[in-house]
Design an enzyme around this catalytic site. Sequence first.
Site, PDB file in Angstrom:
ATOM      1  N   THR A  34      -9.881  22.054 -16.710  1.00  0.00           N
ATOM      2  CA  THR A  34      -8.666  21.351 -17.139  1.00  0.00           C
ATOM      3  C   THR A  34      -7.470  22.297 -17.150  1.00  0.00           C
ATOM      4  O   THR A  34      -6.332  21.841 -17.105  1.00  0.00           O
ATOM      5  CB  THR A  34      -8.844  20.766 -18.553  1.00  0.00           C
ATOM      6  OG1 THR A  34      -9.464  21.767 -19.364  1.00  0.00           O
ATOM      7  CG2 THR A  34      -9.710  19.532 -18.554  1.00  0.00           C
ATOM      8  N   ASP A  35      -7.718  23.619 -17.212  1.00  0.00           N
ATOM      9  CA  ASP A  35      -6.570  24.534 -17.397  1.00  0.00           C
ATOM     10  C   ASP A  35      -5.590  24.482 -16.226  1.00  0.00           C
ATOM     11  O   ASP A  35      -4.385  24.379 -16.428  1.00  0.00           O
ATOM     12  CB  ASP A  35      -7.012  25.969 -17.743  1.00  0.00           C
ATOM     13  CG  ASP A  35      -7.897  26.652 -16.718  1.00  0.00           C
ATOM     14  OD1 ASP A  35      -8.329  25.993 -15.738  1.00  0.00           O
ATOM     15  OD2 ASP A  35      -8.169  27.863 -16.902  1.00  0.00           O
ATOM     16  N   SER A 122     -16.628  35.391 -17.987  1.00  0.00           N
ATOM     17  CA  SER A 122     -15.321  35.981 -17.687  1.00  0.00           C
ATOM     18  C   SER A 122     -15.265  37.494 -17.830  1.00  0.00           C
ATOM     19  O   SER A 122     -14.368  38.036 -18.486  1.00  0.00           O
ATOM     20  CB  SER A 122     -14.234  35.368 -18.561  1.00  0.00           C
ATOM     21  OG  SER A 122     -14.152  34.029 -18.306  1.00  0.00           O
ATOM     22  N   GLU A 156      -6.015  37.822 -10.187  1.00  0.00           N
ATOM     23  CA  GLU A 156      -7.079  36.981  -9.609  1.00  0.00           C
ATOM     24  C   GLU A 156      -6.541  36.251  -8.379  1.00  0.00           C
ATOM     25  O   GLU A 156      -7.209  36.184  -7.346  1.00  0.00           O
ATOM     26  CB  GLU A 156      -7.565  35.941 -10.627  1.00  0.00           C
ATOM     27  CG  GLU A 156      -8.336  36.502 -11.790  1.00  0.00           C
ATOM     28  CD  GLU A 156      -9.820  36.745 -11.482  1.00  0.00           C
ATOM     29  OE1 GLU A 156     -10.271  36.455 -10.361  1.00  0.00           O
ATOM     30  OE2 GLU A 156     -10.504  37.262 -12.385  1.00  0.00           O
ATOM     31  N   ASP A 168      -9.231  32.007 -19.271  1.00  0.00           N
ATOM     32  CA  ASP A 168     -10.075  33.172 -19.535  1.00  0.00           C
ATOM     33  C   ASP A 168      -9.245  34.356 -20.038  1.00  0.00           C
ATOM     34  O   ASP A 168      -9.605  35.022 -21.012  1.00  0.00           O
ATOM     35  CB  ASP A 168     -10.831  33.584 -18.262  1.00  0.00           C
ATOM     36  CG  ASP A 168     -11.651  32.438 -17.692  1.00  0.00           C
ATOM     37  OD1 ASP A 168     -11.800  31.419 -18.377  1.00  0.00           O
ATOM     38  OD2 ASP A 168     -12.145  32.580 -16.557  1.00  0.00           O
TER      39      ASP A 168
HETATM   40  C1  GLA Z   1     -13.056  29.760 -14.497  1.00  0.00           C
HETATM   41  C2  GLA Z   1     -11.556  29.987 -14.377  1.00  0.00           C
HETATM   42  C3  GLA Z   1     -10.805  29.294 -15.520  1.00  0.00           C
HETATM   43  C4  GLA Z   1     -11.227  27.832 -15.649  1.00  0.00           C
HETATM   44  C5  GLA Z   1     -12.747  27.712 -15.667  1.00  0.00           C
HETATM   45  C6  GLA Z   1     -13.194  26.273 -15.655  1.00  0.00           C
HETATM   46  O1  GLA Z   1     -13.570  30.407 -15.628  1.00  0.00           O
HETATM   47  O2  GLA Z   1     -11.253  31.363 -14.395  1.00  0.00           O
HETATM   48  O3  GLA Z   1      -9.414  29.401 -15.321  1.00  0.00           O
HETATM   49  O4  GLA Z   1     -10.659  27.048 -14.648  1.00  0.00           O
HETATM   50  O5  GLA Z   1     -13.345  28.366 -14.578  1.00  0.00           O
HETATM   51  O6  GLA Z   1     -12.820  25.620 -16.806  1.00  0.00           O
END
Ligand code: GLA
Length: 381
Positions: A34-35, A122, A156, A168
């Site tokens: 969703t971010d 992460s 990234e 993250d």
């Molecule tokens: C990864 C990405 C995040 C997010 C998640 C899924 O961790 O780095 O930004 O999009 O996937 O929610």
Amino acid sequence: MIAEQLRKQFRELYNNEPLVIAAPGRVNLIGEHTDYNEGFVLPGAVDKKMYVAMAENDTDTINVYANQFNETYSFGLTGIKPVNGWMNYLLGVTFHIQDRGKKLRGVDVIIDGDVPVGAGMSSSAALTSAYGFALNEIFHLGFSRMDLAFIGQKTEHTFVGVMCGIMDQFASLHGKAGHVMRLDCKSLEYEYIPFNFPDYNIVLVNSMVSHSLAGSEYNVRRQQCEEGVSMLKKHYADINSLRDVTLDVLELHRQELPAIVYDRCWYVVSEKERLMKGCAALAKGDLATFGLMMNATHQGLSKQYSVSCTELDFLAERAGFIDGVMGSRMMGGGFGGCTINIVKKDAVASFTQKIQAAFEQLFKIQPYVYVTQIEDGAKAI
Ligand code: GLA
């Protein structure tokens, strides 16, 4: 303990006293994918961390020793370009700090950590956060934690090739012990919500499928969401992201969207609504309802969003048959990594034993289980 070991190693390697920074990995209770759609997320920082020990070296060279890889890498402050490997995270942060007009000088660095790589916790955001935080402190750069999160995210995008959202990096830098954070990824406003369930643990189970989001379907998902938005925007000028779309609007225009794009959008829009209901349940202390939402998220991620895999589906489904489990779902970007489970404390041992045995029987490998604590974000130790 780890800080003392790193200081000792730093003295031996570089003959100097370092600043030591710890930055955590994250869990996300709900609000997945969703971010980057300007929705909400509900992450917390965990007790698995990346560490950066750093001191100025009066040169224009950055020397890095990576304990996990037993490797050294040195680079100059000018002409920085992406390469292949873990050093990209440091190259990218160094580049983007300078790109924002800040002056750096050479440093000696040791990196270390216990965030499992490729497990969806992460580790990369923890590394960029710890390294950026250390440079910010040493050179008094004046960046806020949010600035550092954006520098990590940009790294990234431009050095690693993953078009990730901000969750993250945000979580690694803003975490607070005992709390999750409800972040509005559009306005960037956030709120700390106590995760106050002394009788429960957040337990991660590693599918042992190591994922790399670079060059993967992750970027494709983002494009599919954008495709949905641009089709809907033809009808509604004020739609700028899936944040602005409701299930009713989506349904109305279903026929105009390729089936796959409809599915992707449907998942994101329902997850956005589910997160709101989930937060309300948490506020009432209703973990049973919250757990049902987590299960529904897994279904959506697996069926409509197609970012799960056989191992993750097995873990999430199997968890549902084990006593004391309130909810279970895959966590993070997907294609491997961990499931997140909310488990009654007194059932954690039997949950661990049962899920490991069942998984091992089928996949011939024992999955790691991590019983996590929610801790503070990046800080000097
Ligand atoms: C990864 C990405 C995040 C997010 C998640 C899924 O961790 O780095 O930004 O999009 O996937 O929610």
